[in-house]
Write a protein that holds these residues in place. Sequence first.
Motif, PDB file in Angstrom:
ATOM      1  N   VAL A  23       0.803  -1.251  -0.071  1.00  0.00           N
ATOM      2  CA  VAL A  23      -0.013  -0.072   0.091  1.00  0.00           C
ATOM      3  C   VAL A  23       0.975   1.273  -0.019  1.00  0.00           C
ATOM      4  CG1 VAL A  23      -1.594   1.288   1.438  1.00  0.00           C
ATOM      5  CG2 VAL A  23      -1.996  -1.070   1.207  1.00  0.00           C
ATOM      6  N   ARG A  24       1.978   1.336   1.058  1.00  0.00           N
ATOM      7  CA  ARG A  24       2.679   2.363   0.873  1.00  0.00           C
ATOM      8  C   ARG A  24       3.817   2.742  -0.371  1.00  0.00           C
ATOM      9  NH1 ARG A  24       6.275   3.836   6.453  1.00  0.00           N
ATOM     10  NH2 ARG A  24       6.718   6.060   5.911  1.00  0.00           N
ATOM     11  N   TYR A  25       4.270   1.725  -0.856  1.00  0.00           N
ATOM     12  CA  TYR A  25       5.424   1.879  -1.718  1.00  0.00           C
ATOM     13  C   TYR A  25       5.360   1.311  -3.221  1.00  0.00           C
ATOM     14  CZ  TYR A  25       8.059   2.574   2.761  1.00  0.00           C
ATOM     15  OH  TYR A  25       8.437   2.995   3.973  1.00  0.00           O
ATOM     16  N   ARG A  26       4.050   0.765  -3.571  1.00  0.00           N
ATOM     17  CA  ARG A  26       3.927   0.245  -4.743  1.00  0.00           C
ATOM     18  C   ARG A  26       3.410   1.775  -5.653  1.00  0.00           C
ATOM     19  NH1 ARG A  26       3.961  -4.736  -7.448  1.00  0.00           N
ATOM     20  NH2 ARG A  26       5.321  -5.917  -6.023  1.00  0.00           N
ATOM     21  N   LEU A  27       3.798   2.071  -6.725  1.00  0.00           N
ATOM     22  CA  LEU A  27       3.382   2.996  -7.704  1.00  0.00           C
ATOM     23  C   LEU A  27       2.193   2.816  -8.118  1.00  0.00           C
ATOM     24  CD1 LEU A  27       6.731   4.001  -9.596  1.00  0.00           C
ATOM     25  CD2 LEU A  27       5.904   5.015  -7.482  1.00  0.00           C
ATOM     26  N   PRO A  28       1.249   3.901  -8.011  1.00  0.00           N
ATOM     27  CA  PRO A  28      -0.139   3.764  -8.562  1.00  0.00           C
ATOM     28  C   PRO A  28       0.143   3.901 -10.211  1.00  0.00           C
ATOM     29  CG  PRO A  28       0.411   5.810  -7.929  1.00  0.00           C
ATOM     30  CD  PRO A  28       1.518   5.351  -7.498  1.00  0.00           C
ATOM     31  N   TYR A  29      -0.926   3.053 -10.890  1.00  0.00           N
ATOM     32  CA  TYR A  29      -0.809   3.142 -12.199  1.00  0.00           C
ATOM     33  C   TYR A  29      -1.111   4.654 -12.535  1.00  0.00           C
ATOM     34  CZ  TYR A  29      -1.167  -1.905 -12.442  1.00  0.00           C
ATOM     35  OH  TYR A  29      -0.901  -3.217 -11.856  1.00  0.00           O
ATOM     36  N   PRO A  30      -0.595   5.045 -13.734  1.00  0.00           N
ATOM     37  CA  PRO A  30      -0.696   6.495 -14.339  1.00  0.00           C
ATOM     38  C   PRO A  30      -2.107   6.512 -14.656  1.00  0.00           C
ATOM     39  CG  PRO A  30       1.325   5.821 -15.183  1.00  0.00           C
ATOM     40  CD  PRO A  30       0.662   4.463 -14.670  1.00  0.00           C
ATOM     41  N   ALA A  31      -2.656   7.797 -14.112  1.00  0.00           N
ATOM     42  CA  ALA A  31      -4.070   8.182 -14.241  1.00  0.00           C
ATOM     43  C   ALA A  31      -4.389   8.367 -15.852  1.00  0.00           C
ATOM     44  CB  ALA A  31      -4.321   9.485 -13.588  1.00  0.00           C
ATOM     45  N   PRO A  32      -3.701   8.982 -16.542  1.00  0.00           N
ATOM     46  CA  PRO A  32      -3.688   8.790 -18.167  1.00  0.00           C
ATOM     47  C   PRO A  32      -3.861   7.526 -18.443  1.00  0.00           C
ATOM     48  CG  PRO A  32      -2.210  10.560 -17.502  1.00  0.00           C
ATOM     49  CD  PRO A  32      -2.343   9.592 -16.343  1.00  0.00           C
ATOM     50  N   MET A  33      -3.013   6.605 -17.945  1.00  0.00           N
ATOM     51  CA  MET A  33      -3.044   5.249 -18.489  1.00  0.00           C
ATOM     52  C   MET A  33      -4.520   4.412 -18.034  1.00  0.00           C
ATOM     53  SD  MET A  33      -0.546   2.012 -17.878  1.00  0.00           S
ATOM     54  CE  MET A  33      -1.459   1.031 -16.646  1.00  0.00           C
ATOM     55  N   ILE A  34      -4.783   4.525 -16.994  1.00  0.00           N
ATOM     56  CA  ILE A  34      -6.170   4.122 -16.427  1.00  0.00           C
ATOM     57  C   ILE A  34      -7.222   4.738 -17.263  1.00  0.00           C
ATOM     58  CG2 ILE A  34      -7.843   3.824 -14.721  1.00  0.00           C
ATOM     59  CD1 ILE A  34      -5.724   2.189 -13.946  1.00  0.00           C
ATOM     60  N   ALA A  35      -7.237   6.029 -17.834  1.00  0.00           N
ATOM     61  CA  ALA A  35      -8.240   6.496 -18.643  1.00  0.00           C
ATOM     62  C   ALA A  35      -8.372   5.844 -19.986  1.00  0.00           C
ATOM     63  CB  ALA A  35      -8.080   8.244 -18.533  1.00  0.00           C
ATOM     64  N   ALA A  36      -7.025   5.886 -20.395  1.00  0.00           N
ATOM     65  CA  ALA A  36      -6.849   5.405 -21.744  1.00  0.00           C
ATOM     66  C   ALA A  36      -7.445   3.849 -21.773  1.00  0.00           C
ATOM     67  CB  ALA A  36      -5.487   5.309 -22.447  1.00  0.00           C
ATOM     68  N   MET A  37      -6.956   2.819 -20.906  1.00  0.00           N
ATOM     69  CA  MET A  37      -7.527   1.574 -20.914  1.00  0.00           C
ATOM     70  C   MET A  37      -8.953   1.333 -21.011  1.00  0.00           C
ATOM     71  SD  MET A  37      -8.736  -0.533 -18.516  1.00  0.00           S
ATOM     72  CE  MET A  37      -8.076  -0.262 -17.090  1.00  0.00           C
ATOM     73  N   LEU A  38      -9.508   2.459 -20.109  1.00  0.00           N
ATOM     74  CA  LEU A  38     -10.977   2.368 -19.980  1.00  0.00           C
ATOM     75  C   LEU A  38     -11.614   2.826 -21.133  1.00  0.00           C
ATOM     76  CD1 LEU A  38     -11.707   3.721 -16.193  1.00  0.00           C
ATOM     77  CD2 LEU A  38     -11.676   1.309 -17.018  1.00  0.00           C
ATOM     78  N   ASP A  39     -11.138   3.732 -22.066  1.00  0.00           N
ATOM     79  CA  ASP A  39     -11.687   4.219 -23.234  1.00  0.00           C
ATOM     80  C   ASP A  39     -11.671   2.986 -24.190  1.00  0.00           C
ATOM     81  OD1 ASP A  39     -12.362   6.584 -22.000  1.00  0.00           O
ATOM     82  OD2 ASP A  39     -10.596   7.669 -22.727  1.00  0.00           O
ATOM     83  N   GLU A  40     -10.231   2.400 -24.072  1.00  0.00           N
ATOM     84  CA  GLU A  40      -9.999   1.453 -25.065  1.00  0.00           C
ATOM     85  C   GLU A  40     -11.021   0.544 -24.939  1.00  0.00           C
ATOM     86  OE1 GLU A  40      -6.863   0.517 -28.209  1.00  0.00           O
ATOM     87  OE2 GLU A  40      -6.114   1.204 -26.189  1.00  0.00           O
ATOM     88  N   ALA A  41     -11.162   0.028 -23.497  1.00  0.00           N
ATOM     89  CA  ALA A  41     -12.183  -1.136 -23.371  1.00  0.00           C
ATOM     90  C   ALA A  41     -13.619  -0.756 -23.590  1.00  0.00           C
ATOM     91  CB  ALA A  41     -12.056  -1.499 -21.786  1.00  0.00           C
ATOM     92  N   ARG A  42     -13.693   0.636 -23.987  1.00  0.00           N
ATOM     93  CA  ARG A  42     -15.250   1.099 -24.160  1.00  0.00           C
ATOM     94  C   ARG A  42     -16.209   0.825 -22.877  1.00  0.00           C
ATOM     95  NH1 ARG A  42     -16.223  -0.912 -30.478  1.00  0.00           N
ATOM     96  NH2 ARG A  42     -14.184  -0.173 -31.196  1.00  0.00           N
TER      97      ARG A  42
END
Length: 286
Positions: A26-45
């Motif tokens: 929880v403390r040290y893993r980097l979050p996935y970049p917000a632009p990547m999450i947004a692009a993934m959700l858009d690509e997944a429609r």
Amino acid sequence: MDSDISPALPPNLRPDAFAGVAEDYVRYRLPYPAPMIAAMLDEARLPAAGARAIDLACGTGRVALAIAPRCAEVLAADLEPAMVEAGRREASRLGISAVSWSVGRAEDVEAPAGAFQLVTAGDAFHRLDRPRISALAYRWLAPGGALATLGSEGFLDGDAPWRRVLAGVVRDFVGEPARRLGAPNAPIEEEVADQEAVIRAAGFSPVVSRDFPAAHEWRLPDLLGNLRSTSVLSRAALGDRHAAFEAALSAALLAYDRSGRYAETVRFGYTVARKPEARPKGVPAP
């Protein structure tokens, strides 16, 4: 994998490989970049709201919590109870109520067929029975739904010169860790191509992979914490060698750059695979 054969697995791919790492995760893993999450959700429609999703091998919820704002329900499952509990705490802290948490193997998840718009696996697909998970996802998804795997390069990868220093110390302590279940280690590009082939074989089309590089600067304590969150370099994995490992790595990195700050470009990425849309009766396949 059945419990009677799990001892034959590489230690970092065994079912208990993430025992004791939840707090560091929880403390040290980097979050996935917000632009990547947004692009993934858009690509997944994915619809703008109201979707149903399953997040497999969810860990502490890095994916489940990120996609929850677009979902009416996210079923999140992980084999490690402490990881699931940490995810519940994070969801409560963030005021997210759309995620339902459960403990169990991804391969054993039970869900109704055709009822979901998205199935995800973050930094986990390589640890799973990929053909089985691909087939299950295809069954769970409604026509037009998507399977998405997300990931980032491992601690032995990366182009920054200091990563080579880190890799040398790691290999001195643990050798070359296994990178994926049921297959030999391979370069990232080959691993992605193999993943795509497995998913296509389940019936998904199209299957698209994209990279999302992100600049990041580590402070030495945070880098050590990030390594403790892995299945290879956790306190449990290294046992009584853990203190010696952190001391050796700290000394090597500080000899390289005494500032204790280490910049790099982290390679994140995703693969999105769509279940074909249902065709009206009588309409032939193209």
